[in-house]
Motif scaffolding. Structure first.
Motif, PDB file in Angstrom:
ATOM      1  N   PRO A  32       0.826  -1.225   0.000  1.00 45.90           N
ATOM      2  CA  PRO A  32       0.000   0.000   0.000  1.00 45.90           C
ATOM      3  C   PRO A  32       0.860   1.275   0.000  1.00 45.90           C
ATOM      4  N   GLN A  33       1.972   1.250   0.725  1.00 45.71           N
ATOM      5  CA  GLN A  33       2.853   2.416   0.761  1.00 45.71           C
ATOM      6  C   GLN A  33       3.469   2.676  -0.620  1.00 45.71           C
ATOM      7  N   TRP A  34       3.830   1.604  -1.322  1.00 47.47           N
ATOM      8  CA  TRP A  34       4.407   1.750  -2.647  1.00 47.47           C
ATOM      9  C   TRP A  34       3.397   2.392  -3.603  1.00 47.47           C
ATOM     10  N   TRP A  35       2.142   1.936  -3.547  1.00 49.38           N
ATOM     11  CA  TRP A  35       1.106   2.514  -4.405  1.00 49.38           C
ATOM     12  C   TRP A  35       0.870   3.979  -4.068  1.00 49.38           C
ATOM     13  N   LEU A  36       0.896   4.310  -2.786  1.00 50.96           N
ATOM     14  CA  LEU A  36       0.753   5.709  -2.373  1.00 50.96           C
ATOM     15  C   LEU A  36       1.903   6.544  -2.933  1.00 50.96           C
ATOM     16  N   LEU A  37       3.125   6.030  -2.819  1.00 50.76           N
ATOM     17  CA  LEU A  37       4.288   6.748  -3.351  1.00 50.76           C
ATOM     18  C   LEU A  37       4.188   6.925  -4.867  1.00 50.76           C
ATOM     19  N   LEU A  38       3.703   5.912  -5.567  1.00 51.56           N
ATOM     20  CA  LEU A  38       3.520   6.022  -7.013  1.00 51.56           C
ATOM     21  C   LEU A  38       2.513   7.128  -7.343  1.00 51.56           C
ATOM     22  N   GLY A  39       1.409   7.138  -6.613  1.00 53.76           N
ATOM     23  CA  GLY A  39       0.407   8.193  -6.811  1.00 53.76           C
ATOM     24  C   GLY A  39       0.965   9.577  -6.509  1.00 53.76           C
ATOM     25  N   LEU A  40       1.750   9.678  -5.443  1.00 55.08           N
ATOM     26  CA  LEU A  40       2.352  10.960  -5.080  1.00 55.08           C
ATOM     27  C   LEU A  40       3.416  11.394  -6.086  1.00 55.08           C
ATOM     28  N   PHE A  41       3.934  10.454  -6.831  1.00 53.68           N
ATOM     29  CA  PHE A  41       4.919  10.780  -7.854  1.00 53.68           C
ATOM     30  C   PHE A  41       4.247  11.289  -9.137  1.00 53.68           C
ATOM     31  N   VAL A  42       3.136  10.696  -9.512  1.00 56.66           N
ATOM     32  CA  VAL A  42       2.496  10.991 -10.797  1.00 56.66           C
ATOM     33  C   VAL A  42       1.430  12.086 -10.696  1.00 56.66           C
ATOM     34  N   LEU A  43       0.536  11.998  -9.720  1.00 57.52           N
ATOM     35  CA  LEU A  43      -0.623  12.895  -9.664  1.00 57.52           C
ATOM     36  C   LEU A  43      -0.285  14.377  -9.546  1.00 57.52           C
ATOM     37  N   PRO A  44       0.703  14.779  -8.742  1.00 57.86           N
ATOM     38  CA  PRO A  44       1.008  16.220  -8.686  1.00 57.86           C
ATOM     39  C   PRO A  44       1.385  16.815 -10.042  1.00 57.86           C
ATOM     40  N   TRP A  45       2.100  16.026 -10.862  1.00 52.20           N
ATOM     41  CA  TRP A  45       2.493  16.548 -12.176  1.00 52.20           C
ATOM     42  C   TRP A  45       1.289  16.695 -13.105  1.00 52.20           C
ATOM     43  N   ILE A  46       0.334  15.807 -12.990  1.00 55.72           N
ATOM     44  CA  ILE A  46      -0.892  15.928 -13.796  1.00 55.72           C
ATOM     45  C   ILE A  46      -1.651  17.188 -13.371  1.00 55.72           C
ATOM     46  N   LEU A  47      -1.810  17.364 -12.073  1.00 52.84           N
ATOM     47  CA  LEU A  47      -2.463  18.564 -11.545  1.00 52.84           C
ATOM     48  C   LEU A  47      -1.716  19.818 -11.993  1.00 52.84           C
ATOM     49  N   TRP A  48      -0.393  19.794 -11.866  1.00 56.52           N
ATOM     50  CA  TRP A  48       0.430  20.946 -12.250  1.00 56.52           C
ATOM     51  C   TRP A  48       0.202  21.321 -13.707  1.00 56.52           C
ATOM     52  N   TRP A  49       0.148  20.342 -14.589  1.00 57.91           N
ATOM     53  CA  TRP A  49      -0.007  20.621 -16.004  1.00 57.91           C
ATOM     54  C   TRP A  49      -1.300  21.388 -16.284  1.00 57.91           C
ATOM     55  N   PHE A  50      -2.350  21.069 -15.544  1.00 56.51           N
ATOM     56  CA  PHE A  50      -3.623  21.759 -15.747  1.00 56.51           C
ATOM     57  C   PHE A  50      -3.636  23.151 -15.115  1.00 56.51           C
ATOM     58  N   LEU A  51      -2.835  23.350 -14.068  1.00 54.45           N
ATOM     59  CA  LEU A  51      -2.863  24.619 -13.347  1.00 54.45           C
ATOM     60  C   LEU A  51      -1.761  25.604 -13.727  1.00 54.45           C
ATOM     61  N   VAL A  52      -0.692  25.125 -14.338  1.00 54.19           N
ATOM     62  CA  VAL A  52       0.454  25.996 -14.603  1.00 54.19           C
ATOM     63  C   VAL A  52       0.103  27.074 -15.631  1.00 54.19           C
ATOM     64  N   ASP A  53       0.623  28.249 -15.381  1.00 54.44           N
ATOM     65  CA  ASP A  53       0.487  29.355 -16.313  1.00 54.44           C
ATOM     66  C   ASP A  53       1.435  29.086 -17.481  1.00 54.44           C
ATOM     67  N   LYS A  54       0.869  28.665 -18.606  1.00 55.30           N
ATOM     68  CA  LYS A  54       1.683  28.251 -19.753  1.00 55.30           C
ATOM     69  C   LYS A  54       2.530  29.409 -20.301  1.00 55.30           C
ATOM     70  N   SER A  55       2.094  30.658 -20.078  1.00 53.76           N
ATOM     71  CA  SER A  55       2.873  31.795 -20.575  1.00 53.76           C
ATOM     72  C   SER A  55       4.152  32.006 -19.753  1.00 53.76           C
ATOM     73  N   ARG A  56       4.196  31.461 -18.545  1.00 51.56           N
ATOM     74  CA  ARG A  56       5.385  31.591 -17.686  1.00 51.56           C
ATOM     75  C   ARG A  56       6.018  30.227 -17.400  1.00 51.56           C
ATOM     76  N   ILE A  57       5.702  29.241 -18.214  1.00 51.80           N
ATOM     77  CA  ILE A  57       6.085  27.863 -17.897  1.00 51.80           C
ATOM     78  C   ILE A  57       7.599  27.678 -17.752  1.00 51.80           C
ATOM     79  N   LYS A  58       8.401  28.355 -18.577  1.00 51.79           N
ATOM     80  CA  LYS A  58       9.855  28.185 -18.474  1.00 51.79           C
ATOM     81  C   LYS A  58      10.380  28.696 -17.138  1.00 51.79           C
ATOM     82  N   GLN A  59       9.918  29.849 -16.743  1.00 52.04           N
ATOM     83  CA  GLN A  59      10.360  30.426 -15.474  1.00 52.04           C
ATOM     84  C   GLN A  59       9.880  29.575 -14.297  1.00 52.04           C
ATOM     85  N   ILE A  60       8.641  29.140 -14.324  1.00 51.94           N
ATOM     86  CA  ILE A  60       8.087  28.319 -13.246  1.00 51.94           C
ATOM     87  C   ILE A  60       8.802  26.967 -13.198  1.00 51.94           C
TER      88      ILE A  60
END
Length: 181
Positions: A32-60
């Protein structure tokens, strides 16, 4: 007092590597801990992609990359000095908590960097984040046996969480400011 030779150190290192691999295969992988770590590795980046200001993406992105490098170095120092350890790993050959070091922490800090552009609000947001990490997230990770404190207290983390983001923002703004001149 006899000091260990390089050969003895290499032999011990090889044995430790083999023990870590066996532990990973029989304890960590698909737990269960491994699956949690996998989720914590992948899900933030998916969320980030939807929320990031694409006009400032290089700086961010640069802010997050520099922050991730600093976090990884600090984590390696802490593990090496036996301040903390990680009983469960996403991958067995890296003794740090990569889902946190290169996913959760940098992604949240990149979003703070994006949304809180003024220094005052940036610092306040980082103080709040540091308190949440140190006094809520870390104890949860200890409770579920992903994070183990050896010679460390939660309160020690607070100034580090705050200062690392401030240092990177200061450095980045100085470099970007100079490059615009």
């Amino acid at each position: 007092m006899a000091y260990p030779t390089q050969g003895e150190i290499e032999k011990a290192h090889k044995q430790l590597t083999e023990m870590r691999f066996e532990n990973f295969i029989h304890q960590d992988l698909l737990s269960p801990q491994w699956w949690l770590l996998l989720g914590l590795f992948v899900l933030p980046w998916i969320l980030w992609w939807f929320l990031v200001d694409k006009s400032r993406i290089k700086q961010i992105w640069l802010f997050g990359l520099l922050l991730s490098i600093l976090i990884t170095i600090l984590d390696d120092i802490g593990v090496q000095m036996s301040l903390w350890s990680y009983p469960y790993q996403l991958v067995n050959f890296i003794p740090r908590l990569n889902p946190i070091d290169i996913s959760v922490l940098p992604v949240l800090h990149m979003l703070i960097y994006q949304y809180f552009t003024k220094w005052k609000t940036f610092v306040i947001a980082n103080i709040i984040t540091a308190l949440l990490y140190a006094y809520i997230a870390e104890p949860i990770f200890v409770k579920i046996n992903i994070y183990q404190l050896t010679n460390w207290k939660y309160s020690y983390s607070v100034p580090i969480y705050i200062s690392k983001a401030i240092i990177i923002k200061f450095f980045l703004e100085r470099v970007l400011l100079k490059s615009k001149v």
